[in-house]
Write a protein that holds these residues in place. Structure first.
Motif, PDB file in Angstrom:
ATOM      1  N   LYS A 166      -0.274  -7.293   4.921  1.00 19.08           N
ATOM      2  CA  LYS A 166       0.043  -6.563   3.694  1.00 19.08           C
ATOM      3  C   LYS A 166       0.842  -5.289   3.956  1.00 19.08           C
ATOM      4  O   LYS A 166       1.588  -4.836   3.089  1.00 19.08           O
TER       5      LYS A 166
ATOM      6  N   VAL B  94       5.879   0.937  -1.116  1.00 17.73           N
ATOM      7  CA  VAL B  94       4.614   1.619  -1.396  1.00 17.73           C
ATOM      8  C   VAL B  94       3.855   1.828  -0.085  1.00 17.73           C
ATOM      9  O   VAL B  94       4.148   1.180   0.927  1.00 17.73           O
ATOM     10  N   ASN B  95       2.905   2.738  -0.111  1.00 21.66           N
ATOM     11  CA  ASN B  95       2.140   3.038   1.105  1.00 21.66           C
ATOM     12  C   ASN B  95       1.106   1.961   1.413  1.00 21.66           C
ATOM     13  O   ASN B  95       0.908   1.573   2.561  1.00 21.66           O
ATOM     14  N   ASP B  96       0.424   1.499   0.371  1.00 18.72           N
ATOM     15  CA  ASP B  96      -0.638   0.506   0.547  1.00 18.72           C
ATOM     16  C   ASP B  96      -0.949  -0.096  -0.823  1.00 18.72           C
ATOM     17  O   ASP B  96      -0.387   0.325  -1.838  1.00 18.72           O
ATOM     18  N   PHE B  97      -1.837  -1.077  -0.834  1.00 21.04           N
ATOM     19  CA  PHE B  97      -2.255  -1.701  -2.089  1.00 21.04           C
ATOM     20  C   PHE B  97      -3.740  -1.482  -2.306  1.00 21.04           C
ATOM     21  O   PHE B  97      -4.536  -1.595  -1.372  1.00 21.04           O
TER      22      PHE B  97
ATOM     23  N   GLN C  71      -4.153  -3.927  -7.155  1.00 19.69           N
ATOM     24  CA  GLN C  71      -2.725  -4.158  -6.949  1.00 19.69           C
ATOM     25  C   GLN C  71      -2.478  -5.432  -6.144  1.00 19.69           C
ATOM     26  O   GLN C  71      -1.519  -6.163  -6.412  1.00 19.69           O
ATOM     27  N   TRP C  72      -3.351  -5.690  -5.172  1.00 18.46           N
ATOM     28  CA  TRP C  72      -3.184  -6.898  -4.372  1.00 18.46           C
ATOM     29  C   TRP C  72      -3.406  -8.156  -5.229  1.00 18.46           C
ATOM     30  O   TRP C  72      -2.680  -9.134  -5.105  1.00 18.46           O
TER      31      TRP C  72
ATOM     32  N   ALA D   2       3.929  -4.085   1.782  1.00 20.39           N
ATOM     33  CA  ALA D   2       3.922  -2.757   1.154  1.00 20.39           C
ATOM     34  C   ALA D   2       5.202  -1.998   1.500  1.00 20.39           C
ATOM     35  O   ALA D   2       5.822  -1.368   0.634  1.00 20.39           O
ATOM     36  N   LYS D   3       5.609  -2.078   2.745  1.00 18.37           N
ATOM     37  CA  LYS D   3       6.835  -1.402   3.187  1.00 18.37           C
ATOM     38  C   LYS D   3       8.048  -1.968   2.472  1.00 18.37           C
ATOM     39  O   LYS D   3       8.930  -1.234   2.032  1.00 18.37           O
TER      40      LYS D   3
END
Length: 605
Positions: free
Chosen positions: A470, A479-482, A486-487, A474-475
Motif C-alpha cells: 500500500k 498521499v502519505n498513507d491510507f 480509505q483503503w 499511496a505514493k
C-alpha cells in the motif's frame, strides 16, 4: 528440569501466536486484548500433550508446534493476497494454488521462517540431552496438571467467546468475518471454530430450513424483484451482449497518467462513451476471479470460505446466460487458461453457457504470466465470435494482468519512472498492455459494425495491489498513507456499459457492486429478475454495497467489520451506532445468510 517441555511449548507457541495476531491486523490490535484467548487455546494443546511420558510428550508437542506454525505461515500468506484467512473449504480447494505458485511464492517473506526457529532449537536441545536421565513425572501428577491446564484453557476461552458472541451475536455461527474472529480470539481458536462450523454446516444441510427463515427469505427476494424498472427497460432486447471481465483492473488506474502518459488510454476513451459507474466495488472472497464470474452472472454472494465452483457443483442456478439462452440467444464463454481451473468446464455449462472456449480451443502461440497473452486471446476470440449466430452473449475473461505482473519484458515499452521495478510499477505496465489489447478488440468490433447492434459491458474482477504494497500505491496517489476507511474505498473496480451510438453515456455515482450487474442487465434485456440479491442500477436511487466479510456502505456511512465501527464518509470520522444503523447491519447479515442458504440447500432447483 521436569516439565521444561511443557513450559517451553506454552511460552514459544503463545509468543508466535501473539506476533501472528499483530501481523494480520495492525490498525486496532493490542497484545493485551488477545493474550488471554491465545494463552487459553495453547493450554488446551498443552493439556493433551502432558498426559504422555516425557519422550512421547516431546514428540507430540513438536507435532502440535509444527502444525500450528504451518497454519500461521499459511494464514499470513493467504491474508497478504486475499485479506482473509485459510479455512477448511479453502484447503480442500488448495490444489488450485499449483497453477498460481508464482503468485503465492511472491507473497512469502524470509521473516516467515522465523516462526520455525524455536522448533529447530528444541530439536537440537532434545538430541543433546536425550541420553541424560531426568526425573520422571508419574501419570497421576501429569493427569492432575493436565486437568488443571484444561480447566484454565476452557474457562479463558469460554469467557472470550461469550464476550464476542454478545458483541456480534451472529459472527461465530456465520464466520462472515474470519479476520475479526482471529484478532479477537487468536489464530488457534479461529481454526477450531472454523472446523466446528464446517462440521455443523455439513450436518445442517440435512435439516430443513425453518418456516420463519424461509418466509423471511422469500419476502426479501420478492420485494427486491418488485422495484421499479421502467428506465431503459428492454432497450437491449434482441441485441448482442458482449461482457468482458478484466483481470485485476482496479479503479485507481482509470483516467490516470504517469510521466505524462495515460495508463489506460483506451479504457478512458470507452469510459467517456459509456455509462460509467465510478462507485462500483468488487465483492469477491476467497474464490477470486471465479467469484467475480459467479456474482456477475448470478447476483448472489460468494461463499464465505472456498469457492462456489467447487462446493456447489451439483446446484442449479438462475444465471444470466441461461436466461438469455431461453430467449434464443447463443451463449458462449471465452478464457485462455486451463478449462478445468476453477471448475469452469463444469460450472459454465451450469450457468447456461452453451459453449465454453478454454485453453484447449486456443492456439497457445504467445504466453504471458499464467498463460495465453491477452493480445492472442482477443484476436482468436474475435474469429470465434464471427461464427456466432446473432443475437449472442459472449463472456470474455482476460488473463495477462494477473498478479504478480512479472513478465515486464513482454508488456512493451511503458515507462513508470520512480516505480520501475516495484510491484505497482509492474502492474501499471501490465494493465497498460491489457488496455492496448482491449482497444484493439473494441476497434475491431467497431470496424465490423458489431457495436452498432451490441451492448458492451466491461468491469474489473478484483483488486490489483495487495495491502502489503500500500505504501507504493499511496505514493502513486500522492498521499502519505491510507486509513482503513480509505483503503476500503479503494476497493472499487470500473464498470462501463456501452450502448449503440454512445447512448446513455455519463457518470453514474450510485454506490454499487458486482451483485448488481445481472439485475441491471435483466432490465435492459427484458429478462426475469427473480431470486437476485442485487439492484438495477439504472432504476435505483439508493446505493448499497455489501462485502463478504460483513462490511457495507450506502455511500453515506461505511461499516467496517474489521473493527466493528461505523464511519461518516464525508468526514471519515467514527460515528456511534444507533438503532437505525443496528437495523441496517442486521439486514446485511440476513442478506448474506439468505444467499448462503440458497446455495447450501440448492433452493433454485
Amino acid at each position: 528440569m521436569p516439565g521444561l517441555d511443557l513450559i517451553s511449548f506454552i511460552f514459544t507457541v503463545t509468543i508466535k501466536l501473539l506476533f501472528f495476531g499483530k501481523e494480520i491486523e495492525k490498525g486496532y490490535f493490542t497484545y493485551k486484548s488477545i493474550f488471554i484467548p491465545v494463552l487459553s487455546s495453547v493450554l488446551l494443546f498443552a493439556a493433551i500433550g502432558f498426559l504422555f511420558n516425557k519422550d512421547k510428550r516431546f514428540k507430540i508437542y513438536t507435532i502440535f508446534n509444527i502444525i500450528i506454525t504451518l497454519f500461521i505461515v499459511a494464514d499470513l500468506n493467504y491474508f497478504r493476497y486475499f485479506k482473509d484467512l485459510i479455512s477448511l473449504p479453502i484447503i480442500l480447494n488448495g490444489f488450485q494454488l499449483g497453477a498460481v505458485k508464482n503468485s503465492v511464492g511472491n507473497l512469502l517473506k524470509a521473516t516467515d521462517f522465523l516462526y520455525f526457529i524455536d522448533i529447530f532449537i528444541f530439536l537440537i536441545i532434545h538430541k543433546l540431552y536425550k541420553g541424560h536421565k531426568l526425573p520422571a513425572i508419574n501419570f497421576k501428577t501429569r493427569a492432575i496438571i493436565s486437568i488443571a491446564l484444561l480447566l484454565v484453557g476452557v474457562t479463558g476461552n469460554a469467557i472470550k467467546i461469550y464476550d464476542l458472541s454478545k458483541e456480534q451475536p451472529r459472527l461465530l455461527s456465520s464466520m462472515y468475518n474470519k479476520v475479526y474472529v482471529a484478532t479477537k480470539l487468536g489464530g488457534v481458536n479461529y481454526h477450531l471454530l472454523d472446523s466446528y462450523n464446517v462440521a455443523v454446516n455439513s450436518i445442517s444441510k440435512k435439516i430443513p430450513i425453518s418456516k420463519e427463515t424461509k418466509e423471511a427469505m422469500s419476502s426479501f427476494l420478492i420485494n427486491n424483484s418488485k422495484k421499479s424498472s421502467e428506465n431503459l427497460k428492454g432497450i437491449g432486447d434482441g441485441k448482442n451482449l458482449i461482457m468482458i471481465q478484466v483481470e485485476a483492473l482496479q479503479g485507481f488506474a482509470i483516467d490516470k497518467t504517469i510521466l505524462g502518459k495515460e495508463i489506460t488510454p483506451n479504457l478512458n476513451k470507452l469510459m467517456k462513451r459509456s455509462a460509467y459507474f465510478n462507485n462500483y466495488f468488487y465483492q469477491t472472497a476467497s474464490g477470486g476471479t471465479s467469484d467475480a464470474e459467479f456474482i456477475s452472472n448470478n447476483s448472489l454472494y460468494p461463499t464465505p470460505s472456498g469457492s462456489v465452483t467447487y462446493l456447489y457443483t451439483n446446484n442449479e442456478f438462475n444465471a444470466l446466460p441461461e436466461a438469455l439462452a431461453k430467449k434464443g440467444y447463443n451463449t458462449s464463454a471465452f478464457h485462455g487458461f486451463r478449462d478445468n481451473f476453477w471448475n469452469r468446464n463444469i460450472m459454465f455449462p451450469k450457468y447456461g453457457f452453451q459453449e465454453f472456449h478454454g485453453e484447449k480451443d486456443y492456439n497457445i502461440d504467445e504466453t504471458m504470466g499464467l498463460g495465453l497473452s491477452d493480445e492472442s486471446f482477443f484476436k482468436q476470440s474475435l474469429k470465434k465470435m464471427d461464427n456466432l449466430k446473432e443475437p449472442y452473449y459472449s463472456f470474455l475473461v482476460t488473463l495477462t494482468s494477473h498478479f504478480p505482473y512479472e513478465d515486464t519484458e513482454k508488456y512493451g515499452d511503458f515507462p513508470v519512472g520512480e516505480f520501475e521495478g516495484t510491484l505497482l510499477g509492474n502492474y501499471l505496465k501490465s494493465i497498460h498492455y491489457t488496455d492496448k489489447q482491449l482497444g484493439m478488440f473494441i476497434d475491431e468490433l467497431e470496424k465490423n459494425e458489431t457495436l452498432d447492434n451490441s451492448i458492451l459491458v466491461l468491469y474489473g474482477d478484483h483488486y490489483a495491489i495487495p495491502k502489503e504494497n500500500k505504501a507504493e500505491l499511496a505514493k502513486f496517489l500522492g498521499v502519505n498513507d491510507f486509513t482503513e476507511l480509505q483503503w476500503m474505498e479503494l476497493n472499487k473496480v470500473p464498470l462501463m456499459i456501452h450502448f449503440p451510438q454512445d447512448q446513455h453515456k455519463g457518470v453514474y455515482e450510485i454506490y454499487s457492486g458486482q451483485v448488481d450487474l445481472y439485475p441491471t442487465l435483466a432490465n435492459i434485456f427484458n429478462l426475469p429478475a427473480e431470486n437476485m440479491m442485487g439492484k438495477d442500477l439504472f432504476n435505483s436511487k439508493e446505493g448499497k454495497v455489501i462485502f463478504r466479510n460483513g462490511s457495507f456502505t450506502n455511500g453515506e456511512v461505511f461499516y467496517l467489520s474489521q473493527d466493528n465501527s461505523f464511519y461518516d464518509m464525508n468526514t471519515g470520522n467514527k460515528i456511534p451506532e444507533n438503532e437505525k444503523l443496528t437495523a441496517f447491519k442486521e439486514s446485511v447479515i440476513n442478506e448474506l445468510e439468505y444467499s448462503d442458504l440458497i446455495l447450501r440447500y440448492n433452493l433454485l432447483k
